[in-house]
Design a protein around this motif. Structure first.
Motif, PDB file in Angstrom:
ATOM      1  N   LYS A 419       0.635  -1.240   0.021  1.00 46.07           N
ATOM      2  CA  LYS A 419       0.064   0.066   0.225  1.00 46.07           C
ATOM      3  C   LYS A 419       0.827   1.229  -0.081  1.00 46.07           C
ATOM      4  O   LYS A 419       0.437   2.315  -0.709  1.00 46.07           O
ATOM      5  N   TYR A 420       2.019   0.899   0.505  1.00 43.09           N
ATOM      6  CA  TYR A 420       2.886   2.450   0.787  1.00 43.09           C
ATOM      7  C   TYR A 420       3.881   2.495  -0.272  1.00 43.09           C
ATOM      8  O   TYR A 420       4.832   3.123  -0.147  1.00 43.09           O
ATOM      9  N   MET A 421       3.892   1.463  -1.116  1.00 47.61           N
ATOM     10  CA  MET A 421       5.100   1.369  -2.249  1.00 47.61           C
ATOM     11  C   MET A 421       4.858   2.484  -3.211  1.00 47.61           C
ATOM     12  O   MET A 421       3.713   2.709  -3.728  1.00 47.61           O
ATOM     13  N   GLY A 422       5.731   2.975  -3.786  1.00 45.75           N
ATOM     14  CA  GLY A 422       5.731   3.820  -4.734  1.00 45.75           C
ATOM     15  C   GLY A 422       5.635   5.114  -4.280  1.00 45.75           C
ATOM     16  O   GLY A 422       5.520   6.434  -5.275  1.00 45.75           O
ATOM     17  N   TRP A 423       5.650   5.595  -3.135  1.00 43.98           N
ATOM     18  CA  TRP A 423       5.203   6.996  -2.682  1.00 43.98           C
ATOM     19  C   TRP A 423       6.734   7.679  -2.476  1.00 43.98           C
ATOM     20  O   TRP A 423       7.484   7.022  -1.889  1.00 43.98           O
ATOM     21  N   GLN A 424       6.662   8.869  -2.725  1.00 43.06           N
ATOM     22  CA  GLN A 424       7.734   9.813  -2.544  1.00 43.06           C
ATOM     23  C   GLN A 424       7.368  11.103  -1.868  1.00 43.06           C
ATOM     24  O   GLN A 424       6.256  11.615  -2.398  1.00 43.06           O
ATOM     25  N   VAL A 425       8.135  11.869  -1.145  1.00 40.49           N
ATOM     26  CA  VAL A 425       7.630  13.116  -0.467  1.00 40.49           C
ATOM     27  C   VAL A 425       8.563  14.013  -0.745  1.00 40.49           C
ATOM     28  O   VAL A 425       9.863  13.911  -0.416  1.00 40.49           O
ATOM     29  N   TYR A 426       8.319  15.243  -1.644  1.00 35.57           N
ATOM     30  CA  TYR A 426       9.042  16.128  -1.817  1.00 35.57           C
ATOM     31  C   TYR A 426       8.711  17.453  -1.029  1.00 35.57           C
ATOM     32  O   TYR A 426       7.535  17.570  -0.656  1.00 35.57           O
ATOM     33  N   ALA A 427       9.771  18.110  -0.627  1.00 32.50           N
ATOM     34  CA  ALA A 427       9.463  19.431   0.003  1.00 32.50           C
ATOM     35  C   ALA A 427       9.986  20.621  -0.924  1.00 32.50           C
ATOM     36  O   ALA A 427      10.853  20.528  -1.598  1.00 32.50           O
ATOM     37  N   THR A 428       9.175  21.631  -0.921  1.00 29.23           N
ATOM     38  CA  THR A 428       9.617  22.778  -1.416  1.00 29.23           C
ATOM     39  C   THR A 428       8.779  24.090  -0.961  1.00 29.23           C
ATOM     40  O   THR A 428       7.839  23.953  -0.216  1.00 29.23           O
ATOM     41  N   ASN A 429       9.454  25.268  -0.903  1.00 34.28           N
ATOM     42  CA  ASN A 429       8.950  26.336  -0.592  1.00 34.28           C
ATOM     43  C   ASN A 429       8.539  27.400  -1.731  1.00 34.28           C
ATOM     44  O   ASN A 429       8.243  28.483  -1.228  1.00 34.28           O
ATOM     45  N   ALA A 430       8.427  26.751  -2.562  1.00 33.86           N
ATOM     46  CA  ALA A 430       7.746  27.575  -3.869  1.00 33.86           C
ATOM     47  C   ALA A 430       6.187  27.561  -3.839  1.00 33.86           C
ATOM     48  O   ALA A 430       5.708  26.561  -3.553  1.00 33.86           O
ATOM     49  N   PRO A 431       5.642  28.734  -4.061  1.00 31.60           N
ATOM     50  CA  PRO A 431       4.313  28.612  -3.950  1.00 31.60           C
ATOM     51  C   PRO A 431       3.564  27.758  -5.203  1.00 31.60           C
ATOM     52  O   PRO A 431       4.274  27.722  -6.329  1.00 31.60           O
ATOM     53  N   LYS A 432       2.447  27.213  -5.079  1.00 32.84           N
ATOM     54  CA  LYS A 432       1.713  26.694  -6.061  1.00 32.84           C
ATOM     55  C   LYS A 432       1.613  27.331  -7.262  1.00 32.84           C
ATOM     56  O   LYS A 432       1.475  26.719  -8.528  1.00 32.84           O
ATOM     57  N   SER A 433       1.515  28.662  -7.225  1.00 32.67           N
ATOM     58  CA  SER A 433       1.331  29.432  -8.574  1.00 32.67           C
ATOM     59  C   SER A 433       2.609  29.117  -9.475  1.00 32.67           C
ATOM     60  O   SER A 433       2.452  29.442 -10.606  1.00 32.67           O
ATOM     61  N   LEU A 434       3.726  28.896  -8.750  1.00 27.69           N
ATOM     62  CA  LEU A 434       4.701  28.870  -9.627  1.00 27.69           C
ATOM     63  C   LEU A 434       5.278  27.330  -9.839  1.00 27.69           C
ATOM     64  O   LEU A 434       6.003  26.815 -10.614  1.00 27.69           O
ATOM     65  N   LEU A 435       4.898  26.609  -8.747  1.00 25.62           N
ATOM     66  CA  LEU A 435       5.221  25.170  -8.757  1.00 25.62           C
ATOM     67  C   LEU A 435       4.146  24.341  -8.298  1.00 25.62           C
ATOM     68  O   LEU A 435       3.858  23.843  -7.384  1.00 25.62           O
ATOM     69  N   SER A 436       3.167  24.044  -9.252  1.00 23.92           N
ATOM     70  CA  SER A 436       2.159  23.179  -9.423  1.00 23.92           C
ATOM     71  C   SER A 436       2.369  21.737  -8.794  1.00 23.92           C
ATOM     72  O   SER A 436       3.373  21.468  -9.019  1.00 23.92           O
ATOM     73  N   PHE A 437       1.226  21.036  -8.514  1.00 24.00           N
ATOM     74  CA  PHE A 437       1.679  19.536  -8.180  1.00 24.00           C
ATOM     75  C   PHE A 437       2.237  18.974  -9.478  1.00 24.00           C
ATOM     76  O   PHE A 437       3.144  18.239  -9.511  1.00 24.00           O
ATOM     77  N   LYS A 438       1.857  19.107 -10.606  1.00 19.69           N
ATOM     78  CA  LYS A 438       2.149  18.469 -11.775  1.00 19.69           C
ATOM     79  C   LYS A 438       3.523  19.045 -12.127  1.00 19.69           C
ATOM     80  O   LYS A 438       4.236  18.009 -12.613  1.00 19.69           O
ATOM     81  N   LYS A 439       3.796  20.333 -12.069  1.00 21.13           N
ATOM     82  CA  LYS A 439       5.047  20.794 -12.347  1.00 21.13           C
ATOM     83  C   LYS A 439       6.172  20.146 -11.568  1.00 21.13           C
ATOM     84  O   LYS A 439       7.331  19.902 -11.774  1.00 21.13           O
ATOM     85  N   CYS A 440       5.909  19.898 -10.359  1.00 24.31           N
ATOM     86  CA  CYS A 440       6.520  19.439  -9.172  1.00 24.31           C
ATOM     87  C   CYS A 440       7.082  17.890  -9.559  1.00 24.31           C
ATOM     88  O   CYS A 440       8.209  17.643  -9.676  1.00 24.31           O
ATOM     89  N   VAL A 441       6.041  17.207 -10.058  1.00 27.36           N
ATOM     90  CA  VAL A 441       6.427  15.853 -10.558  1.00 27.36           C
ATOM     91  C   VAL A 441       7.335  15.872 -11.804  1.00 27.36           C
ATOM     92  O   VAL A 441       8.408  14.925 -11.611  1.00 27.36           O
TER      93      VAL A 441
END
Length: 489
Positions: A419-441
């Motif tokens: 169930k917990y396989m394939g998960w990665q946690v990213y840390a960022t201080n960039a606002p979502k307007s500059l770095l959306s979930f999709k862009k982060c990936v």
């Protein structure tokens, strides 16, 4: 009057030299490097321009072959450079070694990189305010045979495969081209092999700002992407204080497995954001996930710093499948190894007690990393065997002990782990307007860009290894020239 005609194969030399000349590399070198008064012959800048041609045309950085190459092509090299006094002796081992001494000076080289970057880079804003300047950071050990000396460049350090070889470490910073995702090598650091990677991030970021000081757009507001070693609180604070942004996966030290699982359990799958890509005209799901916010506070002697950090939880579909498949293989391998414990073979140690089996089973399970996923029951069978008298031995009854092993998989525990396989946690201080979930990936998936530059250095351009130099400063100078050749590429 007889006139001799000499024919040269042009190959790629005129093209390479024209590109090098257009970047004013020779003039830049001569502006910053002042040779000793006893220097004779062509100046370092002109030699380096032609030496780079040798690097890129012959894919070779050895000093020993350069003089012969120059002698063979001297007419063409004179024609290209416009210098009729050029001779093969300008490319002798001694002279090139002296040049490496000059090129190893960090004071000179930072200024040279700054000047060359200003010639190479053209910055365009495609969509104002929507695209971050993306710098990628990574380090690679360069192992070689050489003498390890106290305080020297070659040291024994951590390496995944060959810990017994000395190494130096190359820390690289690249800048993404937003059009084709090519990672341009901005700057680098060459340090001894025992320096840990996390110590180098702040230093290489400072160096990148120094060598790009002439380009105002890079002063602040940049995105720096690195691996989990970049995720120390000290590194994140340094980026925040520079008014820049960071993106990296968090290690289990920064965010424990227990904390990750609790947050994954708390968020419903129906609310996940999803990322697709086009494959043969169809949309294919590649990742999904969610994000949470974490308030970070760091107290220093002079001030307290606070900022909001986004924790982006990404479930990669392909990574999850590969991890699940790998677990199934380990389970099968563990079962096979356990079953073989009871099989008798020539030369194989015989286990004679229940404890022997328990120890062997425990070792197999730990080796395959399937703790709590397999249950093994050890069945002990005792059989009485009547023995006739023989010689001095009387008639007797002996007890023979045999063992059977019954293996069962703990399906609920296996399901829970998957169930917990394939998960990665990213840390960022960039606002979502500059770095959306999709862009982060996608930003982190393109971390392979900088790995391609290491591949160029190691295997493709003029392969750095093996290095045939003995002096530390000359190895440093050689790395500087190779990174300059990479910029030209």
């Amino acid at each position: 009057m007889d006139k001799s005609i000499i024919t040269y194969r042009l190959d790629d030399l005129p093209v390479i030299y024209t590109i090098i000349k257009s970047l004013s590399i020779g003039k830049t070198i001569d502006n910053y490097i002042k040779v000793h008064g006893n220097w004779q012959g062509v100046l370092p800048g002109a030699i380096l321009e032609l030496w780079l041609c040798y690097f890129l045309s012959e894919c070779d950085h050895r000093l020993s072959g350069t003089e012969e190459w120059a002698r063979t092509n001297i007419g063409l090299l004179r024609l290209l450079s416009g210098n009729k006094k050029l001779s093969a002796k300008d490319f002798s081992d001694d002279k090139l070694g002296t040049l490496l001494d000059y090129f190893s000076e960090s004071v000179y080289w930072s200024s040279i990189e700054t000047a060359i970057n200003s010639k190479v880079l053209g910055v365009y804003r495609l969509e104002q305010g929507t695209e971050l300047s993306t710098f990628r950071l990574d380090a690679a050990p360069m192992q070689m045979y050489g003498k390890v000396e106290q305080g020297g460049l070659l040291q024994y350090g951590y390496h995944k495969h060959h810990a017994n070889l000395p190494q130096f470490k190359l820390k690289l910073c690249t800048l993404d081209n937003a059009v084709n995702n090519f990672a341009y090598p901005v700057c680098h650091l060459t340090v001894d092999g025992k320096v840990s990677d996390d110590e180098l991030y702040i230093a290489v970021i400072k160096e990148s700002k120094k060598v790009l000081s002439g380009v105002a757009v890079f002063t602040s507001g940049n995105l720096y992407v690195g691996d989990s070693k970049f995720g120390s609180l000290k590194n994140r604070l340094a980026v925040y204080k520079n008014l820049d942004y960071y993106l990296m996966p968090l290690s289990n030290v920064q965010l424990s497995s227990k904390q990750r699982r609790a947050l994954i359990d708390r968020n419903e799958a129906v609310s996940y954001e999803q990322v697709y890509r086009e494959e043969k005209g169809k949309k294919v799901l590649i990742a999904e996930g969610f994000e949470v916010n974490e308030d970070i506070e760091v107290n220093e002697t002079d001030a307290t710093y606070e900022w909001r950090e986004r924790r982006v939880f990404v479930h990669s579909i392909s990574y999850s499948k590969s991890q699940s498949t790998a677990l199934d293989k380990r389970l099968s391998k563990a079962e096979s190894s356990i079953n073989q414990l009871t099989q008798r073979k020539q030369g194989k140690a015989i286990l004679s007690t229940k404890k022997d089996y328990e120890d062997a089973i425990r070792a197999i399970i730990e080796e395959q990393k399937v703790e709590d996923l397999l249950d093994v029951e050890i069945l002990v069978h005792k059989t009485k065997v009547k023995k006739r008298a023989y010689g001095n031995r009387p008639e007797r009854v002996e007890v023979n002990t045999s063992f059977d092993l019954v293996i069962s998989r703990q399906q609920e525990a296996i399901k829970e782990r998957k169930k917990y396989m394939g998960w990665q946690v990213y840390a960022t201080n960039a606002p979502k307007s500059l770095l959306s979930f999709k862009k982060c990936v996608w930003k982190y998936r393109y971390q392979s860009n900088i790995e391609s530059r290491f591949d160029d250095i190691r295997n493709k351009m003029a392969p750095l290894l093996p290095v045939f130099l003995q002096k530390d400063n000359r190895i440093q100078g050689l790395v500087n020239i190779l990174l300059l050749a990479l910029k030209i590429c």
